[in-house]
Design an enzyme around this catalytic site. Structure first.
Site, PDB file in Angstrom:
ATOM      1  N   HIS A 228       0.822  -1.192   0.000  1.00 41.87           N
ATOM      2  CA  HIS A 228       0.000   0.000   0.000  1.00 41.87           C
ATOM      3  C   HIS A 228       0.868   1.258   0.000  1.00 41.87           C
ATOM      4  O   HIS A 228       2.083   1.203   0.144  1.00 41.87           O
ATOM      5  CB  HIS A 228      -0.987   0.014   1.181  1.00 41.87           C
ATOM      6  CG  HIS A 228      -0.392   0.344   2.511  1.00 41.87           C
ATOM      7  ND1 HIS A 228      -1.156   0.670   3.612  1.00 41.87           N
ATOM      8  CD2 HIS A 228       0.894   0.419   2.936  1.00 41.87           C
ATOM      9  CE1 HIS A 228      -0.380   0.915   4.640  1.00 41.87           C
ATOM     10  NE2 HIS A 228       0.863   0.779   4.272  1.00 41.87           N
TER      11      HIS A 228
ATOM     12  N   CYS B 150       5.276   5.315   4.985  1.00 44.10           N
ATOM     13  CA  CYS B 150       4.087   4.766   4.329  1.00 44.10           C
ATOM     14  C   CYS B 150       3.623   5.629   3.148  1.00 44.10           C
ATOM     15  O   CYS B 150       2.744   5.215   2.400  1.00 44.10           O
ATOM     16  CB  CYS B 150       2.954   4.561   5.332  1.00 44.10           C
ATOM     17  SG  CYS B 150       3.121   3.034   6.288  1.00 44.10           S
TER      18      CYS B 150
ATOM     19  N   HIS C  96       4.965  -0.155  -0.495  1.00 42.85           N
ATOM     20  CA  HIS C  96       5.725  -1.054   0.387  1.00 42.85           C
ATOM     21  C   HIS C  96       4.725  -2.060   0.943  1.00 42.85           C
ATOM     22  O   HIS C  96       3.513  -1.845   0.875  1.00 42.85           O
ATOM     23  CB  HIS C  96       6.384  -0.267   1.534  1.00 42.85           C
ATOM     24  CG  HIS C  96       5.385   0.398   2.393  1.00 42.85           C
ATOM     25  ND1 HIS C  96       4.793   1.591   2.064  1.00 42.85           N
ATOM     26  CD2 HIS C  96       4.793   0.004   3.538  1.00 42.85           C
ATOM     27  CE1 HIS C  96       3.911   1.910   2.985  1.00 42.85           C
ATOM     28  NE2 HIS C  96       3.871   0.966   3.901  1.00 42.85           N
TER      29      HIS C  96
ATOM     30  N   HIS D 254       3.159  -4.988   3.833  1.00 41.33           N
ATOM     31  CA  HIS D 254       2.987  -5.380   5.228  1.00 41.33           C
ATOM     32  C   HIS D 254       2.513  -6.827   5.273  1.00 41.33           C
ATOM     33  O   HIS D 254       1.823  -7.293   4.365  1.00 41.33           O
ATOM     34  CB  HIS D 254       1.929  -4.520   5.930  1.00 41.33           C
ATOM     35  CG  HIS D 254       2.359  -3.112   6.179  1.00 41.33           C
ATOM     36  ND1 HIS D 254       3.215  -2.766   7.198  1.00 41.33           N
ATOM     37  CD2 HIS D 254       2.053  -1.960   5.530  1.00 41.33           C
ATOM     38  CE1 HIS D 254       3.404  -1.452   7.176  1.00 41.33           C
ATOM     39  NE2 HIS D 254       2.718  -0.932   6.174  1.00 41.33           N
TER      40      HIS D 254
ATOM     41  N   ASP E  99      -4.751 -10.720  -0.636  1.00 43.07           N
ATOM     42  CA  ASP E  99      -3.414 -11.307  -0.517  1.00 43.07           C
ATOM     43  C   ASP E  99      -2.587 -11.093  -1.782  1.00 43.07           C
ATOM     44  O   ASP E  99      -3.057 -11.350  -2.894  1.00 43.07           O
ATOM     45  CB  ASP E  99      -3.522 -12.803  -0.209  1.00 43.07           C
ATOM     46  CG  ASP E  99      -2.178 -13.397   0.207  1.00 43.07           C
ATOM     47  OD1 ASP E  99      -1.397 -12.697   0.889  1.00 43.07           O
ATOM     48  OD2 ASP E  99      -1.913 -14.550  -0.163  1.00 43.07           O
ATOM     49  N   HIS E 100      -1.371 -10.606  -1.580  1.00 48.51           N
ATOM     50  CA  HIS E 100      -0.435 -10.303  -2.673  1.00 48.51           C
ATOM     51  C   HIS E 100      -0.997  -9.276  -3.652  1.00 48.51           C
ATOM     52  O   HIS E 100      -0.685  -9.298  -4.837  1.00 48.51           O
ATOM     53  CB  HIS E 100       0.032 -11.573  -3.397  1.00 48.51           C
ATOM     54  CG  HIS E 100       1.010 -12.365  -2.585  1.00 48.51           C
ATOM     55  ND1 HIS E 100       0.633 -13.102  -1.486  1.00 48.51           N
ATOM     56  CD2 HIS E 100       2.348 -12.502  -2.677  1.00 48.51           C
ATOM     57  CE1 HIS E 100       1.699 -13.671  -0.955  1.00 48.51           C
ATOM     58  NE2 HIS E 100       2.758 -13.316  -1.647  1.00 48.51           N
TER      59      HIS E 100
ATOM     60  N   GLU F  61      -1.124  -4.527  11.572  1.00 48.40           N
ATOM     61  CA  GLU F  61      -0.325  -4.103  10.418  1.00 48.40           C
ATOM     62  C   GLU F  61       1.146  -4.419  10.662  1.00 48.40           C
ATOM     63  O   GLU F  61       1.890  -4.720   9.732  1.00 48.40           O
ATOM     64  CB  GLU F  61      -0.519  -2.610  10.148  1.00 48.40           C
ATOM     65  CG  GLU F  61       0.099  -2.161   8.834  1.00 48.40           C
ATOM     66  CD  GLU F  61      -0.254  -0.727   8.507  1.00 48.40           C
ATOM     67  OE1 GLU F  61      -1.084  -0.508   7.622  1.00 48.40           O
ATOM     68  OE2 GLU F  61       0.295   0.180   9.175  1.00 48.40           O
TER      69      GLU F  61
HETATM   70 NI    NI Z   1       2.545   1.037   5.521  1.00 48.39          NI
END
Ligand code: NI
Length: 136
Positions: A15, A34, A40, A42, A80-81, A125
């Site tokens: 995100h 972020c 990047h 998580h 996911d992914h 997160e």
């Molecule tokens: Ni982040």
């Protein structure tokens, strides 16, 4: 007598936190790493809690096989992914913070559950940062 059953799940997703109305500098100040325009990832840990009466015939609040499948189909397959900003419809115009992701997960699962069940979403997160959203 109400009991909460919990199911853990996991998804990896990318995100970027960003407010399009702000300058790059302000985004960097507020969102820090972020705000990285290159995104990047998580490792999100999800706990779905379902609270309700124990059914006298089964001894279950909810069949965990059903809850497992629901989370797989509605959440893991959707997130996911994935790049949340780019690939998940709900976040095209909604900042994918942990807070907003938890609310989106709640609204994806809530309509699929028996109306008498109380739903709580806990989303990590990072191992130390987590949010909670739900019916109580
Ligand atoms: Ni982040």
């Amino acid at each position: 007598m109400k009991v909460t059953v919990n199911r853990k799940a996991h998804f990896n997703a990318a995100h970027r936190l960003y407010n399009a109305d702000w300058s790059d500098a302000r985004n960097a100040t507020v969102f820090g790493k972020c705000a990285n325009p290159h995104y990047h990832g998580h490792n999100y840990e999800l706990i779905v809690g379902v609270k309700g009466e124990i059914h006298p015939e089964t001894g279950f609040v909810m069949d965990m096989k059903v809850l497992k499948k629901l989370i797989e189909v509605e959440i893991e397959q959707a997130f996911d992914h994935k790049n949340l900003n780019e690939e998940v419809e709900e976040f095209k115009k909604l900042n994918p913070t942990a807070e907003n992701i938890a609310v989106v997960i709640y609204h994806k699962l809530k309509p699929k559950l028996d109306v008498n069940l109380i739903l709580t979403i806990t989303l990590y997160e990072t191992p130390r940062n987590f949010v909670v959203y739900g019916d109580e």
